[in-house]
Each structure stands twice: as C-alpha cells, then as structure tokens.
Design a protein around this motif. Sequence first.
Motif, PDB file in Angstrom:
ATOM      1  N   ALA A 193       2.831   9.611 -10.151  1.00  0.00           N
ATOM      2  CA  ALA A 193       2.086   9.722 -11.407  1.00  0.00           C
ATOM      3  C   ALA A 193       1.321  11.039 -11.471  1.00  0.00           C
ATOM      4  CB  ALA A 193       1.129   8.541 -11.549  1.00  0.00           C
ATOM      5  N   GLU A 194       0.728  11.451 -10.347  1.00  0.00           N
ATOM      6  CA  GLU A 194      -0.022  12.704 -10.313  1.00  0.00           C
ATOM      7  C   GLU A 194       0.906  13.906 -10.492  1.00  0.00           C
ATOM      8  OE1 GLU A 194      -2.125  12.514  -6.633  1.00  0.00           O
ATOM      9  OE2 GLU A 194      -3.684  11.179  -7.411  1.00  0.00           O
TER      10      GLU A 194
ATOM     11  N   TRP B  35       2.300   1.734  -3.360  1.00  0.00           N
ATOM     12  CA  TRP B  35       1.237   2.197  -4.275  1.00  0.00           C
ATOM     13  C   TRP B  35       0.989   3.684  -4.101  1.00  0.00           C
ATOM     14  CZ3 TRP B  35      -3.478   4.572  -3.652  1.00  0.00           C
ATOM     15  CH2 TRP B  35      -4.298   4.623  -4.790  1.00  0.00           C
ATOM     16  N   VAL B  36       0.926   4.153  -2.857  1.00  0.00           N
ATOM     17  CA  VAL B  36       0.686   5.575  -2.602  1.00  0.00           C
ATOM     18  C   VAL B  36       1.807   6.416  -3.207  1.00  0.00           C
ATOM     19  CG1 VAL B  36       0.554   7.360  -0.819  1.00  0.00           C
ATOM     20  CG2 VAL B  36      -0.723   5.224  -0.542  1.00  0.00           C
TER      21      VAL B  36
ATOM     22  N   CYS C 268       4.746  13.315  -2.851  1.00  0.00           N
ATOM     23  CA  CYS C 268       5.688  12.287  -3.321  1.00  0.00           C
ATOM     24  C   CYS C 268       6.771  12.024  -2.286  1.00  0.00           C
ATOM     25  CB  CYS C 268       6.337  12.724  -4.631  1.00  0.00           C
ATOM     26  SG  CYS C 268       5.268  12.648  -6.068  1.00  0.00           S
TER      27      CYS C 268
ATOM     28  N   ASP D 184       0.828  -1.203   0.000  1.00  0.00           N
ATOM     29  CA  ASP D 184       0.000   0.000   0.000  1.00  0.00           C
ATOM     30  C   ASP D 184       0.865   1.257   0.000  1.00  0.00           C
ATOM     31  OD1 ASP D 184      -2.302  -1.488   0.003  1.00  0.00           O
ATOM     32  OD2 ASP D 184      -2.705  -1.270   2.141  1.00  0.00           O
TER      33      ASP D 184
ATOM     34  N   SER E  62       3.771   5.561  -5.754  1.00  0.00           N
ATOM     35  CA  SER E  62       3.672   5.469  -7.212  1.00  0.00           C
ATOM     36  C   SER E  62       2.536   6.337  -7.730  1.00  0.00           C
ATOM     37  CB  SER E  62       3.458   4.013  -7.637  1.00  0.00           C
ATOM     38  OG  SER E  62       4.556   3.209  -7.236  1.00  0.00           O
ATOM     39  N   LYS E  63       1.407   6.320  -7.020  1.00  0.00           N
ATOM     40  CA  LYS E  63       0.259   7.138  -7.414  1.00  0.00           C
ATOM     41  C   LYS E  63       0.580   8.624  -7.290  1.00  0.00           C
ATOM     42  CE  LYS E  63      -4.203   7.613  -8.387  1.00  0.00           C
ATOM     43  NZ  LYS E  63      -4.791   7.174  -9.679  1.00  0.00           N
ATOM     44  N   SER E  64       1.227   9.005  -6.214  1.00  0.00           N
ATOM     45  CA  SER E  64       1.605  10.410  -6.014  1.00  0.00           C
ATOM     46  C   SER E  64       2.571  10.872  -7.095  1.00  0.00           C
ATOM     47  CB  SER E  64       2.230  10.602  -4.629  1.00  0.00           C
ATOM     48  OG  SER E  64       1.319  10.257  -3.607  1.00  0.00           O
TER      49      SER E  64
ATOM     50  N   LYS F  36       2.130  18.482  -4.884  1.00  0.00           N
ATOM     51  CA  LYS F  36       2.260  17.077  -5.252  1.00  0.00           C
ATOM     52  C   LYS F  36       3.692  16.576  -5.054  1.00  0.00           C
ATOM     53  CE  LYS F  36      -1.826  17.176  -8.093  1.00  0.00           C
ATOM     54  NZ  LYS F  36      -2.455  17.187  -9.408  1.00  0.00           N
TER      55      LYS F  36
ATOM     56  N   LYS G 248      10.990   6.019  -9.578  1.00  0.00           N
ATOM     57  CA  LYS G 248       9.781   5.191  -9.501  1.00  0.00           C
ATOM     58  C   LYS G 248      10.031   3.806 -10.103  1.00  0.00           C
ATOM     59  CE  LYS G 248       5.002   5.011 -11.197  1.00  0.00           C
ATOM     60  NZ  LYS G 248       4.006   5.696 -12.051  1.00  0.00           N
TER      61      LYS G 248
END
Length: 323
Positions: free
Chosen positions: A59-60, A52-53, A100, A49, A55-57, A96, A210
């Motif tokens: 990407a944003e 994932w957070v 990250c 998790d 990686s998601k951050s 953002k 990443k």
Amino acid sequence: MTGYLDTVAHPWTRQHIQTAIMYDFRTVQRSIDQTEGGQLWRGIKELEDAVWVFSKSTAELLDEISIFGERSKDIDFWSRTNEKNAEEYVREVKRKLYYCTSSLMTVVDIARAFNKKWPLDDFIEQRDKSFSTPGLHDFLQKLRNFSSHWRMAQANWIIKSDSKNGIRIASFVISKDELLEWRDWGSKARKFIEEAEDNIDIRDIFTHYKKQLQQYYSWHKGALLDKYSSILRPFFEYSKIHKGLQQMMMWNMILSSFKSEMNPYQYLARYLSSNQIELILSYEHRSQQQVDALIRMLDMEDFCGAQLRAKAMHVFGVKTITD
C-alpha cells in the motif's frame, strides 16, 4: 520454569486453572500458550502479521507512486531548481519496492515452515487457484535481488493523461530489456518477463498480486480453523477461563475498595465504549438491570458469583428486598 498446569493431565478444569493462579500466576498463561492449540494459534498470528506487513508495504509503495503523479502536476515540480524531485521519488519507490519484496520473502519463509507443521490436504490446489498468474510469484521473489543491483532512472516514470475524463495516472515501469539484462531470474520468472508487454508496471503487478495473496490467506485461515478446531478449542477455553478468573479477582478488589461517596458512573468510560455506556443508561437508573447489563458487557456472566454480584449491586446503590 515448570508451572502447576504442566503437571496436570488434560483437560484442565476451572479449578485447575484457579489453583495454578494461586500457586504461581506468572506461569499460567505460558502453560496455556504451550498447549498444541496455543502453538498453532501463535503460528497463525505470526503468518497473519507477515501478510499484514507485506500488504502494508505494498500500500505504501502504491501510495508513493500516486503521490508522485499528483505532485508532478505542478509545473514548478519540473523546474531546474527542483531537478532532484523526480530522483527523490525514484529513491522512495526503490526503497519501498525493497520492503515489499523482502516482506514477501518473509511470508514465503514463514508459510513454508508453518505448512510443514500444520498441513492442509488441498492447499496446493488452492494455492495454484489463487496465484493464477504464471510466473508472477517467482518474478516478485527474484525482484528483490534485481532491485538491489538495478539503477533506476527518471525514464521509469510514465504519466498518462485522459483529457476527456480529466484523469492523470502516474506509473512506474521497468522495461523488458532492463529486466532481461539481469541473468539470475530463473526459468519461471524469465518466462513471465518474456511474455509480458514492453514494460512491466509496478503498480499493476503489486496490486494484482496483493489481491491474490489476501484471497489465498483468507482461505488458508478458514481451512485451518475448520480442520484443527479440536486442537484450538481447548486453548481458547483455557484462555477464556484464565481471563475470566483474572477479571473476577480484579473486580472483586475494585468493588471491595469502592467508597460510598464515590460515583460509579464516573468510572464507566474507563471500561466501556460510548455505545456500551449509552446502552447501560437505557436501563432504569441504579437498577438491577443496569448491573446485569454491565456484567454482560464485561463478559463476566460465567465468573460473577453471588458475592461479587452483591458487591456490584451495593456500589450502584441498587435497592434489594432486604434493604
């Protein structure tokens, strides 16, 4: 609250778990989760998790830079009436960027505690192999604190156009001079900055890092599943039995209450995907093959006894020898 299973020596059998459900169903999953394998699996999921957070951050953040590049093509974007456009995008990048770097620190903290409890023999070698850019990890860790004190400016945007290929790329960069004005980098991060070119491109370093992080944690999970398989297997076996018994009781209740005037095909979409329904319908209508396929799709083969199977056959109107 102590559950029935907590009083029983391992390994737990199907009868043990069934008795525990009848004794107090609320404690069963908790007892299973508290096994050594359950604790390990929960730790793996928590680490996943956190990754994932991050990686998601990331990407944003990269999307925000790309959006700026696309919208800034419009000549009106740069008009005086819209002079706050670039400032707002700078703020979004800063926000953002903070997400990250903060989520990266969360990964580091969780991984450090996890590795103490569930060590891998060659994790240091693999970590150094995956995170192969000297100082990058240290730089990103410190970047969170730096960005909290740093005043970004419109000058941090660089837009490059390749008229020949019709490509326009927006980058968000920080100059070495800006970075080195801050004194708390530490030796490894400072060396990374000093050895960089004039500017450090936020898109490039986060894209690169990443990939490194995802590569490492892909190896890490596989190595854990291999080394600790003997610990994880009982947990998954107990979980499968528990889930199967719960499903068995649920389906027994559903099938027992099914009325003769009801159409079983009306309810398939509640429990099956479109592809599974298509497969069910590929068998002869209201046949034993359809019922057998349904039991397989519901993962009930080990828990569907003769009595429950007979109820399913009756609901689907399957003709038996005795009919």
